[in-house]
Design a protein around this motif. Structure first.
Motif, PDB file in Angstrom:
ATOM      1  N   ASP A 293       0.832  -1.207   0.000  1.00 27.93           N
ATOM      2  CA  ASP A 293       0.000   0.000   0.000  1.00 27.93           C
ATOM      3  C   ASP A 293       0.867   1.258   0.000  1.00 27.93           C
ATOM      4  O   ASP A 293       0.572   2.229  -0.710  1.00 27.93           O
ATOM      5  N   GLU A 294       1.935   1.241   0.810  1.00 32.49           N
ATOM      6  CA  GLU A 294       2.839   2.386   0.828  1.00 32.49           C
ATOM      7  C   GLU A 294       3.510   2.562  -0.538  1.00 32.49           C
ATOM      8  O   GLU A 294       3.657   3.685  -1.039  1.00 32.49           O
ATOM      9  N   ALA A 295       3.940   1.453  -1.145  1.00 37.32           N
ATOM     10  CA  ALA A 295       4.603   1.521  -2.442  1.00 37.32           C
ATOM     11  C   ALA A 295       3.668   2.066  -3.515  1.00 37.32           C
ATOM     12  O   ALA A 295       4.041   2.965  -4.295  1.00 37.32           O
ATOM     13  N   PHE A 296       2.436   1.554  -3.563  1.00 34.67           N
ATOM     14  CA  PHE A 296       1.483   2.024  -4.565  1.00 34.67           C
ATOM     15  C   PHE A 296       1.071   3.460  -4.278  1.00 34.67           C
ATOM     16  O   PHE A 296       0.734   4.215  -5.211  1.00 34.67           O
ATOM     17  N   GLY A 297       1.111   3.846  -2.999  1.00 33.59           N
ATOM     18  CA  GLY A 297       0.758   5.217  -2.645  1.00 33.59           C
ATOM     19  C   GLY A 297       1.708   6.232  -3.236  1.00 33.59           C
ATOM     20  O   GLY A 297       1.317   7.374  -3.518  1.00 33.59           O
ATOM     21  N   VAL A 298       2.949   5.848  -3.444  1.00 34.43           N
ATOM     22  CA  VAL A 298       3.934   6.752  -4.055  1.00 34.43           C
ATOM     23  C   VAL A 298       4.230   6.351  -5.502  1.00 34.43           C
ATOM     24  O   VAL A 298       5.207   6.822  -6.104  1.00 34.43           O
ATOM     25  N   GLY A 299       3.368   5.472  -6.056  1.00 30.53           N
ATOM     26  CA  GLY A 299       3.506   5.081  -7.467  1.00 30.53           C
ATOM     27  C   GLY A 299       4.721   4.231  -7.755  1.00 30.53           C
ATOM     28  O   GLY A 299       5.315   4.350  -8.841  1.00 30.53           O
ATOM     29  N   LEU A 300       5.078   3.370  -6.808  1.00 33.06           N
ATOM     30  CA  LEU A 300       6.303   2.590  -6.973  1.00 33.06           C
ATOM     31  C   LEU A 300       5.989   1.103  -7.083  1.00 33.06           C
ATOM     32  O   LEU A 300       5.327   0.517  -6.223  1.00 33.06           O
ATOM     33  N   HIS A 301       6.443   0.486  -8.159  1.00 37.32           N
ATOM     34  CA  HIS A 301       6.408  -0.975  -8.308  1.00 37.32           C
ATOM     35  C   HIS A 301       7.447  -1.356  -9.357  1.00 37.32           C
ATOM     36  O   HIS A 301       7.862  -0.526 -10.171  1.00 37.32           O
ATOM     37  N   PRO A 302       7.921  -2.600  -9.351  1.00 37.25           N
ATOM     38  CA  PRO A 302       8.942  -2.999 -10.330  1.00 37.25           C
ATOM     39  C   PRO A 302       8.411  -2.846 -11.749  1.00 37.25           C
ATOM     40  O   PRO A 302       7.237  -3.117 -12.026  1.00 37.25           O
ATOM     41  N   SER A 303       9.263  -2.432 -12.653  1.00 35.99           N
ATOM     42  CA  SER A 303       8.882  -2.374 -14.063  1.00 35.99           C
ATOM     43  C   SER A 303       8.975  -3.768 -14.673  1.00 35.99           C
ATOM     44  O   SER A 303       9.566  -4.684 -14.087  1.00 35.99           O
TER      45      SER A 303
END
Length: 418
Positions: A293-303
């Motif tokens: 949730d924190e990662a998606f909140g800042v738009g972060l996920h592996p490409s």
């Protein structure tokens, strides 16, 4: 006289106790459960017209052994011509009859068995089976474990082979190839899920949390716990007598589908186990967020490029085997050790599913659910691989080349040569 009589009494009691011990031990090791409730050689049950018993074949002179006589021992507990255990009639027949009325009826019942399977569908299956045999015998196709025997496959690698003893079916499931729906069908056929005391008949009514619950499926890797030292022999008996099927998909499209499902959607488990590793190693994120949730909140996920780097990194498999969602099919289902009777492709899923269910003669029991979800299209491959270097694409193809060749998928030259 008193001593003699007491001695005889002790002898009788001792004998009775030993017999009781033998019965209890036999039940504990599972033999009586195996032979009375797990038919080894049923095959699909044909309604109304059971096949005549096969002619007796002369037996060569040999030394009898327990393993070689297992089939004969099992068959004495089966009803002639049915392949199902002999059971007494239920005590409350009227109640059973009422429950039978609640059974699920396929939506296309009028199509059942009315016409023979089209010749082109039969030929398609023959070509796919023949290709598997040719590729397994072709020395130019090499991959780890190709030439080992079935006995050499570790038990932990047999966890994708689901067995349905009621209908004589073995299904090797491949994640991201409609395996959820096929698992639903296997649950319905095995009658392992009850609703108000009645087996669930609608595949779509099987709760999602139960579809992938290992307790709902009897897989080959569970044989050791139930059958002990006879497990491997019984696996081979069932492989010989049962109908074995598998569904596959273009390997690169399957990888894209796995990435979309596990890393573009919020999945806490996959984020912690895999995404954080990718972000640290390949995305310049030494301290990635602690939760998805924190990662998606800042738009972060592996490409997708990070995902490909992870697959190609030698360190990945040193730490653990590939996850089943991107593990190669040849490692999941052992197509050079198991001669599959039916090879379905996701690209022709509806036709292949209807053909298979009719071949198994269970199309009057269950229907393959039609999926309306957003599927990954083969035409998107160029877009997805546009951020992946040409060298990495070619290395990725080498990693999955056996699956391309075993199952008849063309080499993706348009992607590899860009």
């Amino acid at each position: 006289m008193g001593t003699s009589r007491m001695f005889r009494v002790f002898v009788v009691l001792g004998s009775a106790f030993m017999i009781l011990l033998i019965i209890v031990y036999w039940d504990d090791v599972g033999a009586s459960h195996l032979y009375l409730h797990t038919p080894v050689s049923p095959g699909p049950k044909i309604p109304h017209h059971p096949p005549p018993p096969p002619p007796r074949q002369p037996q060569a002179s040999r030394t009898p052994s327990f393993l070689s006589d297992i089939d004969a021992f099992v068959n004495q507990f089966l009803e002639p011509g049915t392949g199902e255990p002999t059971e007494a009639a239920p005590s409350d027949a009227s109640n059973q009859s009422e429950k039978a009325e609640e059974r699920y009826v396929p939506r296309r019942e009028w199509k059942i068995h009315l016409t023979p399977v089209a010749a082109e569908l039969r030929e398609r299956q023959e070509q796919r089976r023949r290709l598997l045999q040719e590729m397994c015998a072709n020395d130019s196709v090499t991959f780890p474990g190709k030439n080992r025997s079935f006995d050499d496959i570790p038990n932990r690698e047999l966890d994708h082979l689901i067995v349905d003893d009621r209908h004589g079916i073995i299904y090797c499931y491949v994640p991201k190839v409609a395996c959820s729906n096929w698992k639903r069908i296997m649950i319905v056929l095995s009658e392992s899920l009850l609703r108000d005391g009645v087996p669930q008949r609608d595949p779509l009514a099987v709760p999602r949390d139960l579809v992938h619950n290992s307790s709902m499926h009897f897989t080959f890797n569970k044989f050791w716990k139930r059958y002990g030292k006879f497990a491997r022999h019984l696996m081979k008996v069932k492989l010989k007598k049962y109908t074995k099927f598998i569904f596959v998909r273009d390997p690169f499209v399957r990888l894209i589908s796995a990435y979309r499902n596990k890393f573009e959607l919020r999945n806490e488990d996959f984020y912690r186990r895999f995404a954080q590793v990718m972000l640290r190693r390949y995305a310049n994120q030494p301290t990635p967020p602690a939760s998805v949730d924190e990662a998606f909140g800042v738009g972060l996920h592996p490409s997708f490029s990070n995902f490909v780097q992870y697959l190609l990194d030698p360190q990945t498999e040193k730490e653990m085997p590939f996850n089943e969602h991107w593990r190669q099919v040849y490692r999941l289902c052992h197509p050079c050790q198991i001669q599959y009777d039916f090879v379905g492709h996701l690209e022709s899923a509806e036709e292949d599913a209807e053909h298979l269910l009719r071949q198994l003669r269970v199309d009057d029991v269950v229907e393959f659910p039609t999926s309306h979800r957003n599927l990954t299209a083969s035409s998107w491959q160029s877009d997805w691989f546009s951020t992946v270097s040409a060298e990495a694409r070619r290395e990725l193809y080498k990693l999955y080349e056996p699956d391309f060749r075993l199952f008849g998928y063309d080499r993706p030259d348009s992607i590899l040569n860009e």
